[in-house]
Design a protein around this motif. Structure first.
Motif, short mmCIF file in Angstrom:
data_model
loop_
_atom_site.label_atom_id
_atom_site.label_comp_id
_atom_site.label_asym_id
_atom_site.label_seq_id
_atom_site.Cartn_x
_atom_site.Cartn_y
_atom_site.Cartn_z
N LYS A 1 0.83 -1.22 0.00
CA LYS A 1 0.00 0.00 0.00
C LYS A 1 0.86 1.27 0.00
CE LYS A 1 -4.37 -1.73 0.83
NZ LYS A 1 -4.19 -3.05 0.28
N THR A 2 2.10 1.11 0.51
CA THR A 2 3.04 2.25 0.53
C THR A 2 3.96 2.21 -0.70
OG1 THR A 2 4.50 0.82 1.78
CG2 THR A 2 3.17 2.39 3.05
N GLY A 3 3.70 1.29 -1.61
CA GLY A 3 4.65 0.99 -2.69
C GLY A 3 4.69 2.02 -3.81
N THR A 4 5.77 1.94 -4.59
CA THR A 4 6.01 2.89 -5.70
C THR A 4 6.18 2.14 -7.02
OG1 THR A 4 7.19 4.31 -4.16
CG2 THR A 4 7.55 4.75 -6.50
N LEU A 5 5.55 2.72 -8.03
CA LEU A 5 5.71 2.20 -9.39
C LEU A 5 6.62 3.14 -10.17
CD1 LEU A 5 4.76 0.60 -11.99
CD2 LEU A 5 2.85 2.22 -12.10
N GLY A 6 7.50 2.61 -11.01
CA GLY A 6 8.34 3.45 -11.88
C GLY A 6 8.32 2.88 -13.29
N ILE A 7 7.93 3.71 -14.25
CA ILE A 7 7.81 3.22 -15.63
C ILE A 7 8.53 4.18 -16.58
CG2 ILE A 7 6.14 3.00 -17.55
CD1 ILE A 7 4.23 1.71 -15.74
N SER A 8 9.34 3.63 -17.47
CA SER A 8 9.92 4.47 -18.54
C SER A 8 9.34 4.02 -19.87
CB SER A 8 11.43 4.28 -18.66
OG SER A 8 12.04 4.26 -17.42
N VAL A 9 9.02 5.00 -20.71
CA VAL A 9 8.59 4.69 -22.08
C VAL A 9 9.29 5.66 -23.04
CG1 VAL A 9 6.29 3.77 -21.47
CG2 VAL A 9 6.54 6.21 -21.95
#
Ligand SMILES: C[S@@+](CC[C@H](N)C(=O)[O-])C[C@H]1O[C@@H](n2cnc3c(N)ncnc32)[C@H](O)[C@@H]1O
Length: 280
Positions: A144-152
């Motif tokens: 619930k405290t997590g982070t998503l990181g996406i590169s495009v």
């Protein structure tokens, strides 16, 4: 014939199994051009010692390796990809470590009984025909405290390395990209990327854009290397053109590179990359 999602994915995995060694050598294994994004992504998700991290569609391990450099022996890292060949390269390149595992999964199908602090996904979201499915799996696997990181990659107009060739080639080979292939720059604007991530339920979405530069050498080198590094089934289509069509195609591509060609004949392309971070 139009590929359905399953057929597209099967074809794509076959392609990645074939090109992974060349991809690693030219792109993922070196920090040039668009791959300057790798350390930016790892900075932006704020990797900390003891974090548990999933690098989804890890390919040959570019992001995985940077993450490991940050966390050392603490925490836990899983690299996951649909291509076994890519994973094998990633394993060899990263070496054996007690806190590192690589697994073979489809981003649209996975689920873990363990939740992660961070999930990264570099240069792959656009390959998932049902990106929402993959994003929902990602969200289900985040704390619930997590982070998503996406590169495009940015929209094709902002990545002339691709468009100089693709805009010309699709005129000569209309099925160069088989029907049913998802549009690979469909998340290449801040709005389209934001909307997709928001739809999947993420919050605190932030997108930064970077423009890196990449020089493929002079035009002859650009053209020769493009053909050397592309996937076999695509190369076969170019090879099937007759001599005059091929030379017309080459001229059309050359024309597209003129705005990026310096006085010394070397091409320097700008290359836009969007990096998104979001919270569960
Ligand atoms: C451009 S590479 C990026 C690899 C790596 N993240 C990097 O930055 O070098 C795209 C990767 O997505 C993987 N991929 C494509 N479709 C996938 C799917 N449905 N599930 C998991 N991985 C997938 C490919 O096998 C390939 O390794």
């Amino acid at each position: 014939m139009k590929l359905d999602h399953t057929e597209y994915k099967q074809r794509n995995i076959k392609i990645w199994n074939e090109i992974a060694p060349r991809y690693h050598k030219r792109w993922a294994g070196v920090n040039q051009g668009p791959f300057q994004s790798t350390s930016k992504l790892v900075d932006l998700v704020n990797v900390k010692k003891d974090d548990s991290i999933l690098d989804l569609a890890c390919g040959t391990g570019a992001v995985t390796k940077k993450i490991l450099n940050r966390i050392g022996n603490s925490g836990r890292v899983i690299g996951a990809d649909a291509s076994v060949t890519a994973i094998n390269i990633a394993k060899k390149w990263n070496g054996k470590k007690s806190n590192l595992d690589f697994i073979n999964i489809d981003a649209e199908k996975f689920n873990f009984n363990h939740k992660f602090d961070i999930i990264t996904c570099q240069y792959a979201l656009f390959f998932f025909p049902n990106a929402q499915k993959a994003l929902k799996n990602i969200r289900n696997s985040l704390k619930k405290t997590g982070t998503l990181g996406i590169s495009v990659h940015g929209h094709k107009d902002k990545v002339p390395f691709f468009s100089s060739i693709l805009d010309a080639i699709t005129k000569f080979i209309p099925d160069y990209v088989p029907p049913g292939t998802p549009n690979l720059d469909r998340f290449g604007t801040k709005k389209s990327l934001y909307d997709e991530i928001k739809n999947a339920g993420f919050s605190k979405i932030s997108i930064k854009d970077f423009t890196f530069s990449y020089s493929p050498g002079n035009f002859e080198e650009y053209w020769k290397n493009y053909l050397k590094y592309i996937a076999k089934p695509i190369k076969e289509k170019v090879d099937a053109l007759d001599k005059s069509q091929r030379s017309e195609l080459k001229q059309a591509v050359k024309q597209n590179t003129i705005p990026y060609t310096k006085r010394n004949e070397v091409i320097v392309f700008p290359w836009q990359v969007l990096i998104l971070t979001a919270k569960y």
